[in-house]
Design an enzyme around this catalytic site. Structure first.
Site, short mmCIF file in Angstrom:
data_model
loop_
_atom_site.label_atom_id
_atom_site.label_comp_id
_atom_site.label_asym_id
_atom_site.label_seq_id
_atom_site.Cartn_x
_atom_site.Cartn_y
_atom_site.Cartn_z
CB VAL A 30 32.87 4.38 28.02
CG1 VAL A 30 33.20 5.27 26.77
CG2 VAL A 30 32.90 5.05 29.49
CB SER A 31 28.52 3.58 24.49
OG SER A 31 27.85 3.05 23.24
N PRO A 32 30.91 3.47 22.36
CG PRO A 32 31.52 1.62 20.91
CD PRO A 32 30.93 1.92 22.24
#
Ligand code: NAG
Ligand code: NAG
Ligand code: NAG
Ligand code: NAG
Ligand code: NAG
Ligand code: NAG
Length: 774
Positions: free
Chosen positions: A348-350
């Site tokens: 999961v990337s911001p």
């Protein structure tokens, strides 16, 4: 629980007393006093609800900001990405929940750090043992990292995690160890009767899947059960003091990487989760403050005139307390603690706008996240692109806002048992029985070439791509220079091509962990799974589901569909990633960093199910497993120490080099960025823990009062060495926020130095010229 019973008894007695008292005064009107008695019973019930709780609860918080110069940041493993100042400070935030003052308890510590560290856990538990006996042990303490990539490194004991920090950095380690210990002491001393309310909701726009092509390898039927390829769920606990009914803290868990700040950033920060915590704690503190309604707007002409009369001070000696006194949020142990914890964050990337080629601006290759074969050109964009500070704030704000909503509407009270189980496992060769009755094994730790490629949050070494299933000859030769992988390892890790067989690299000390802890914590219907790494979205879903199912089927209705299972990622130690078997086949970064081979996740699920079963059936875990090694005595530390900083001739530390540059209008306003640069010493001499290197002071009458410090998002402390004279410089940059109060301000710097290795530390300070703000 015991206290709850006591209270009922006491209430009953006092009710009886009231009852007889009423009977006397109401002279025999039996209906009347029945009604009064019933009324009193209701009142007593409400009073009990309001003033007492199910558990004993304590919260604590302590500054853990490490060296703000020269130390490699933990996360991107990027040589040269060394600390050079502070955006905002790092904290250890703790809650303890116990069933009585000396009774069964769990302690959960949230660290603004890349991850937990085995050595930290070992050393902190030793300290807690000498202070509290066996109240806090590896069984019931969870130490969890937020996964910020903007904190000083060198605090982990396995070699692979301290290559870019030039080995072990004692100062980093001590800052964190001390903060964990102090925050636990605070929480312990704060233990009071109270209640916990849980709430669950979704966070929008704070994470995207950065390896969607890997996620797509998971079976279609499985994917069809979920709306998205990331977990958007946030679980929040609201802690309420029983006696006063006051909120004392909130901890939430949500999965998104701490990579809003890029691998070019040099300022210490807690990244997006740190921002969320700062916003949440400040929001809470401001809630009931009588609003600073400046009914009489000061005349700007007068402010300017006053400011003009106050020139920069010269550098002056001071003491450590002077810096601490300038801290805006003083830590007396009574603060509300708001923490944002990490979960199944693996993929999961911001950087939610997606990844693009920096040369063409086009989207990157879907399967490999590269641009015409070059991994280094493909970089993710945050919502504030190209401003990474803005991206960090936006992703932090999105988590903060969701948390406020959940906090304000949290009404489901947790009740029931506090329990925990913990076991150490040697992940080198766990036998895993698959559903097909086939028995497979985990492998010694190894990294594939997809690891070296890095991710779209921080590209790695040139010449690698995510999804590579072959290693170029040159790299094979170079990696063989470290250690030729055994044939067993090569077969075991397939289809991962072994780039670095870190589980077989033991010189000068082990490069990777073999022994990992897993832990299951229970607070009534809430189950927290402490995992020593980064589970991908689907890996986390599978683990949570398997544990919940085991709890339900192994218990007599004590667990049911209402049981809520969450993952606390990066907890107690660190062992990189855990991808599903299917994702593993694709060998993107997360799979290439799944250390123990294709069946790593299956091993976790199998072993967690054993803990869950024991919990459901009320058994104790008698098997503790092999203890992890304490490698503190063999650590290499190659980062040079320091002494002898001195200012140029005729100048004192704290003297100003560049004073405030005034705009034409003669004063500043919202959005302006006044700044000043001071001659200064390396901030490694003293971390100024629970103090500050920088303050914005406002003139109140004839007194200067700190209004912002280096923990504020609006004030930047930047450190560098002047490249011509080789003397140290500290720059303070203030981005005047929208809610600023008009007045006369100045920028103030605190620092410390030491002439020789054995001389005492000298503290100094200096202030800029004053300036008016409207
Ligand atoms: C603020 O006031 C409300 C209503 O009076 C109260 O419920 C709440 O606990 C207060 N919050 C703080 C931080 O004191
Ligand atoms: C990605 O790889 C898969 C095979 O693993 C292939 O079917 C697909 O076409 C590829 N997608 C792109 C966009 O290259
Ligand atoms: C873990 O297991 C492997 C394989 O059995 C063994 O060689 C190794 O010594 C064990 N590691 C530790 C730290 O006990
Ligand atoms: C259990 O909960 C899930 C979602 O929380 C729901 O979809 C399912 O229908 C529930 N099952 C039962 C048996 O209540
Ligand atoms: C588990 O251990 C605790 C403390 O050591 C003991 O009091 C309890 O009786 C044990 N429970 C079982 C089921 O063995
Ligand atoms: C010194 O730093 C300035 C700006 O920080 C830069 O422009 C200059 O090229 C540097 N000089 C050297 C010799 O590195």
């Amino acid at each position: 629980m015991a206290s709850w019973l006591e209270i009922i008894v006491i209430d009953y007695l006092s009710l009886e007393y009231a009852h007889t008292h009423i009977r006397l005064s109401s002279s025999g009107k039996s209906n009347m006093h029945l009604i009064v008695a019933l009324g009193l019973l209701v009142c007593a019930w409400i009073w009990m609800q309001g003033t007492h709780g199910e558990y004993f609860i304590g919260v604590g918080s302590y500054d853990m900001t490490g060296p703000a110069a020269d130390v490699n940041m933990m996360g991107y493993a990027s040589f040269g990405q060394n600390t050079a100042g502070i955006y905002f400070r790092l904290r250890a935030r703790t809650f303890i929940v116990a069933d009585s003052l000396q009774g069964k308890r769990i302690a959960f510590v949230n660290l603004d750090a890349g991850m937990a560290s085995q050595l930290l856990t070992i050393k902190v538990l030793e300290r807690l043992n000498s202070r509290f006996g066996n109240l806090y042990t590896e069984e019931n303490v969870a130490i969890s990292g937020t996964h910020t990539h903007a904190g000083p490194g060198g605090y982990l004991q396995y070699m692979i995690y301290s290559v870019t920090s030039l080995g072990f950095v004692k100062q980093s380690f001590e800052a964190i160890a001390n903060a964990i210990e102090q925050s636990i002491i605070q929480a312990h001393n704060n233990l009071k009767s109270g209640s916990i309310f849980m709430n669950i909701g979704d966070v929008k726009g704070a994470g995207i899947n950065r390896s969607p092509s890997a996620y797509l390898q998971n079976p279609e039927e499985e994917r069809a059960r979920y709306a998205t390829n990331v977990d958007t769920q946030m679980t929040l606990l609201r802690f309420v003091d029983g006696a006063s009914g006051k909120n004392i803290g909130a901890f939430s868990w949500f999965a998104t990487h701490g990579t809003s700040m890029s691998n070019k950033n040099m300022l210490i920060s807690g990244d997006n989760k740190g921002v969320a915590a700062r916003l949440f704690e400040d929001w809470f503190a401001s809630q009931n403050k009588s609003s600073n309604s400046n009914s009489t707007m000061p005349d700007i002409g007068q402010l300017v005139k006053k400011a003009q009369s106050i020139k920069a001070t010269r550098g002056k000696d001071c003491n450590k307390q002077a810096s601490q006194a300038s801290k805006v949020r003083k830590n007396d142990g009574s603060l509300f603690v708001g923490a944002f914890c990490q979960s199944n964050v693996g993929d999961v990337s911001p950087n939610v706008l997606g990844a693009f080629c920096i040369d063409s601006g086009k989207p990157c290759d879907f399967n490999h996240s590269s641009c015409h074969g070059n991994d280094q050109l493909c970089v993710g964009r945050g919502p504030g692109y190209p401003n990474e500070i803005l991206s960090t704030k936006i992703i932090g704000e999105r988590q903060f806002k969701s948390a406020v909503d959940l906090f304000e509407s949290a009404s489901e009270e947790l009740a029931g048992k506090i329990e925990y189980h913990h076991v150490y496992l040697n992940f080198t060769d766990i036998e895993v029985e698959l559903d097909s009755n086939k028995v497979v094994k985990t492998c010694p730790a190894a990294l594939g070439p997809g690891f070296a490629a890095g991710t779209t949050d921080g590209p790695g070494v040139f010449g690698f791509q995510q999804g590579d299933t072959k290693i170029k000859k040159l790299w094979k030769i170079l990696s063989g220079f470290f250690k030729e992988p055994s044939q067993y390892q090569l077969n075991c890790q397939k289809p991962k091509p072994v780039l670095l067989s870190i589980g077989e690299m033991l010189d000068p000390y082990p490069w990777a962990p073999a022994i990992l802890p897993i832990q299951i914590l229970r607070l009534g219907k809430l189950i927290i799974l402490s995992v020593p790494g980064e589970f991908t979205t689907m890996a986390g879903r599978r683990l949570k589901e398997a544990v919940k199912k085991t709890l339900i089927t192994s218990s007599n209705g004590e667990f049911n569909n209402e049981t809520h299972v969450i993952i606390a990622g990066l907890t107690n130690t660190y062992s990189q990633y855990i991808a599903t078997f299917e994702e593993y086949q694709h060998q993107r970064y997360e799979a290439a960093s799944t250390l123990y081979g294709p069946h790593t996740l299956s091993a976790y699920i199998q072993e967690f199910k054993k803990l869950a079963q024991a919990m459901a059936e009320g058994h104790n875990i008698t098997r503790k497993g092999p203890s992890p090694p304490d490698l503190s005595s063999v650590q290499l530390s190659l980062l040079p120490g320091l002494f002898g900083d001195s200012p140029p001739k005729g100048i004192k530390f704290g003297d100003i080099k560049e004073d405030i540059a005034f705009p034409e209008r003669g004063y500043f306003t919202k959005g302006d960025t006044p700044s000043a640069t001071f001659w200064s010493a390396n901030p490694r001499y003293d971390l100024l823990t629970e103090g500050t290197f920088a303050a914005v002071e406002r003139l109140k009458g004839e007194r200067w009062v700190a209004a912002y410090d280096d923990d504020d998002l609006s004030l930047f402390f930047k450190w560098k060495v002047d490249n011509s004279s080789l003397h140290g410089l500290a720059s303070l940059v203030w981005e005047i926020p929208n809610d600023v109060v008009s007045g006369v301000y100045r920028l103030k710097h605190f620092g410390a130095t030491r002439i020789t290795l054995v001389s005492p530390i000298n503290y100094f300070t200096g202030a800029s010229s004053a300036f008016a703000v409207q």
